[in-house]
Design an enzyme around this catalytic site. Structure first.
Site, PDB file in Angstrom:
ATOM      1  N   ASP A 139      28.653  18.569  -7.186  1.00  0.00           N
ATOM      2  CA  ASP A 139      30.527  18.589  -7.013  1.00  0.00           C
ATOM      3  C   ASP A 139      30.711  17.569  -6.119  1.00  0.00           C
ATOM      4  O   ASP A 139      30.502  16.811  -5.301  1.00  0.00           O
ATOM      5  CB  ASP A 139      31.063  19.937  -6.585  1.00  0.00           C
ATOM      6  CG  ASP A 139      31.599  20.065  -7.115  1.00  0.00           C
ATOM      7  OD1 ASP A 139      31.903  20.896  -7.297  1.00  0.00           O
ATOM      8  OD2 ASP A 139      32.901  19.143  -6.389  1.00  0.00           O
ATOM      9  N   ILE A 140      32.202  16.556  -7.350  1.00  0.00           N
ATOM     10  CA  ILE A 140      32.971  15.800  -6.561  1.00  0.00           C
ATOM     11  C   ILE A 140      33.433  15.990  -4.916  1.00  0.00           C
ATOM     12  O   ILE A 140      33.809  14.947  -4.558  1.00  0.00           O
ATOM     13  CB  ILE A 140      33.485  15.331  -7.797  1.00  0.00           C
ATOM     14  CG1 ILE A 140      34.359  13.736  -7.740  1.00  0.00           C
ATOM     15  CG2 ILE A 140      35.163  16.205  -7.990  1.00  0.00           C
ATOM     16  CD1 ILE A 140      34.423  13.061  -8.903  1.00  0.00           C
TER      17      ILE A 140
ATOM     18  N   ASN B 248      32.028  31.181 -11.141  1.00  0.00           N
ATOM     19  CA  ASN B 248      34.063  31.372 -11.363  1.00  0.00           C
ATOM     20  C   ASN B 248      33.619  31.284 -12.744  1.00  0.00           C
ATOM     21  O   ASN B 248      33.964  30.093 -14.038  1.00  0.00           O
ATOM     22  CB  ASN B 248      35.546  30.232 -11.108  1.00  0.00           C
ATOM     23  CG  ASN B 248      35.090  30.455  -8.949  1.00  0.00           C
ATOM     24  OD1 ASN B 248      34.172  31.322  -8.603  1.00  0.00           O
ATOM     25  ND2 ASN B 248      35.198  29.335  -8.811  1.00  0.00           N
TER      26      ASN B 248
ATOM     27  N   GLN C 228      38.732  29.372 -12.538  1.00  0.00           N
ATOM     28  CA  GLN C 228      37.481  28.510 -13.332  1.00  0.00           C
ATOM     29  C   GLN C 228      38.862  27.383 -13.253  1.00  0.00           C
ATOM     30  O   GLN C 228      39.773  27.883 -14.263  1.00  0.00           O
ATOM     31  CB  GLN C 228      37.300  29.123 -14.318  1.00  0.00           C
ATOM     32  CG  GLN C 228      36.279  28.228 -15.409  1.00  0.00           C
ATOM     33  CD  GLN C 228      35.293  28.470 -16.623  1.00  0.00           C
ATOM     34  OE1 GLN C 228      35.603  29.835 -16.915  1.00  0.00           O
ATOM     35  NE2 GLN C 228      34.670  27.898 -16.858  1.00  0.00           N
TER      36      GLN C 228
ATOM     37  N   HIS D 201      29.828  26.078 -15.086  1.00  0.00           N
ATOM     38  CA  HIS D 201      28.952  26.128 -14.418  1.00  0.00           C
ATOM     39  C   HIS D 201      28.512  26.810 -13.590  1.00  0.00           C
ATOM     40  O   HIS D 201      29.435  27.518 -12.878  1.00  0.00           O
ATOM     41  CB  HIS D 201      29.581  24.926 -14.051  1.00  0.00           C
ATOM     42  CG  HIS D 201      31.314  24.980 -13.197  1.00  0.00           C
ATOM     43  ND1 HIS D 201      32.311  25.184 -14.167  1.00  0.00           N
ATOM     44  CD2 HIS D 201      31.891  25.157 -12.106  1.00  0.00           C
ATOM     45  CE1 HIS D 201      33.117  25.282 -14.027  1.00  0.00           C
ATOM     46  NE2 HIS D 201      33.064  25.047 -12.797  1.00  0.00           N
TER      47      HIS D 201
ATOM     48  N   HIS E  25      28.117  27.015  -9.262  1.00  0.00           N
ATOM     49  CA  HIS E  25      28.012  27.010  -8.129  1.00  0.00           C
ATOM     50  C   HIS E  25      26.430  26.386  -7.299  1.00  0.00           C
ATOM     51  O   HIS E  25      26.418  27.761  -7.208  1.00  0.00           O
ATOM     52  CB  HIS E  25      29.277  27.218  -7.397  1.00  0.00           C
ATOM     53  CG  HIS E  25      30.124  26.621  -7.755  1.00  0.00           C
ATOM     54  ND1 HIS E  25      31.052  25.630  -8.215  1.00  0.00           N
ATOM     55  CD2 HIS E  25      31.580  26.926  -9.119  1.00  0.00           C
ATOM     56  CE1 HIS E  25      32.518  25.590  -8.579  1.00  0.00           C
ATOM     57  NE2 HIS E  25      32.362  26.704  -9.675  1.00  0.00           N
TER      58      HIS E  25
HETATM   59  P1  5GP Z   1      35.640  25.917 -10.767  1.00  0.00           P
HETATM   60  O1  5GP Z   1      36.597  26.316 -10.026  1.00  0.00           O
HETATM   61  O2  5GP Z   1      35.803  25.894 -12.170  1.00  0.00           O
HETATM   62  O3  5GP Z   1      34.778  27.088 -10.751  1.00  0.00           O
HETATM   63  O4  5GP Z   1      35.514  24.816 -10.379  1.00  0.00           O
HETATM   64  C1  5GP Z   1      35.259  23.549 -10.763  1.00  0.00           C
HETATM   65  C2  5GP Z   1      34.519  22.363 -10.102  1.00  0.00           C
HETATM   66  O5  5GP Z   1      34.110  21.685 -10.677  1.00  0.00           O
HETATM   67  C3  5GP Z   1      35.438  22.207  -8.814  1.00  0.00           C
HETATM   68  O6  5GP Z   1      34.777  21.898  -7.713  1.00  0.00           O
HETATM   69  C4  5GP Z   1      35.439  20.745  -8.806  1.00  0.00           C
HETATM   70  O7  5GP Z   1      34.864  20.046  -7.756  1.00  0.00           O
HETATM   71  C5  5GP Z   1      34.651  20.256  -9.744  1.00  0.00           C
HETATM   72  N1  5GP Z   1      34.341  19.047 -10.560  1.00  0.00           N
HETATM   73  C6  5GP Z   1      35.534  18.649 -11.303  1.00  0.00           C
HETATM   74  N2  5GP Z   1      35.663  17.641 -12.091  1.00  0.00           N
HETATM   75  C7  5GP Z   1      34.366  16.636 -11.715  1.00  0.00           C
HETATM   76  C8  5GP Z   1      34.103  15.423 -11.785  1.00  0.00           C
HETATM   77  O8  5GP Z   1      35.204  15.193 -12.754  1.00  0.00           O
HETATM   78  N3  5GP Z   1      32.955  15.620 -11.831  1.00  0.00           N
HETATM   79  C9  5GP Z   1      32.202  16.549 -11.012  1.00  0.00           C
HETATM   80  N4  5GP Z   1      31.045  16.054 -10.616  1.00  0.00           N
HETATM   81  N5  5GP Z   1      32.562  17.310 -10.206  1.00  0.00           N
HETATM   82  C10 5GP Z   1      33.874  17.728 -10.606  1.00  0.00           C
END
Ligand code: 5GP
Ligand code: ZN
Length: 151
Positions: free
Chosen positions: A30-31, A87, A94, A100, A102
């Site tokens: 995760d970034i 999520n 999400q 995805h 986690h």
């Molecule tokens: P969500 O809230 O959708 O479950 O989590 C999305 C996750 O994707 C977040 O933890 C966010 O930091 C990660 N993320 C968003 N954009 C990028 C990206 O361009 N590269 C990577 N490696 N992670 C990302």
């Protein structure tokens, strides 16, 4: 090229610290990690949310997440536990519209570090972190081979 950032990562058109991939899934750091080694496992084929994901691919997603959770608890990474989480949908926070899973490595007594990670989301030494997770996965393969050898 896809507008979806995770499809772009799968295609190699956007950078990511990859830790695992096969024909069905791809996993990368995760970034903005909440904990050290925070990894995302995604299907290679775009599915916006679980309603678009077939059950077999969902099972493969968990299979890979399960392996990564075990890998980070090996000697190469030395986590003590892991949170696995999806999520699903904007109502569930999400933010990226490509399914995805986690995987969040945890340490005993990391409650305050976890809480600050939720706020700071700072990536540190991602090359080294990704290498340690890959080593953990390789360690699982070696252990499986040893089990087979010893019957
Ligand atoms: P969500 O809230 O959708 O479950 O989590 C999305 C996750 O994707 C977040 O933890 C966010 O930091 C990660 N993320 C968003 N954009 C990028 C990206 O361009 N590269 C990577 N490696 N992670 C990302
Ligand atoms: Zn996508």
């Amino acid at each position: 090229m896809s507008e979806c950032v995770f499809c772009r990562i799968v295609a190699g058109a956007a950078p990511a610290h990859r830790v695992y991939e096969d024909d069905t899934v791809c996993a990368f750091l995760d970034i903005r990690p909440i904990t050290r080694g925070h990894t995302l496992v995604i299907p290679r084929n775009h599915a916006t949310d679980l309603s678009e994901l077939d059950a077999e691919t969902g099972a493969e997603l968990f299979r890979a997440g399960h392996r990564i959770a075990r890998a980070v608890q090996g000697p190469a990474f030395a986590a003590d536990g892991a949170n696995l989480l999806i999520n699903d949908g904007r109502a569930a926070f999400q933010t990226v519209g490509h399914v995805h899973l986690h995987v969040l490595p945890r340490k005993h007594g990391d409650k305050f570090r976890f809480a600050s990670g939720l706020v700071l989301r700072r990536s540190r030494e991602p090359d080294r972190v990704a290498a340690a997770i890959r080593a953990g996965l390789a360690g699982l393969d070696t252990a499986a081979e040893t089990d087979t050898d010893t019957g």
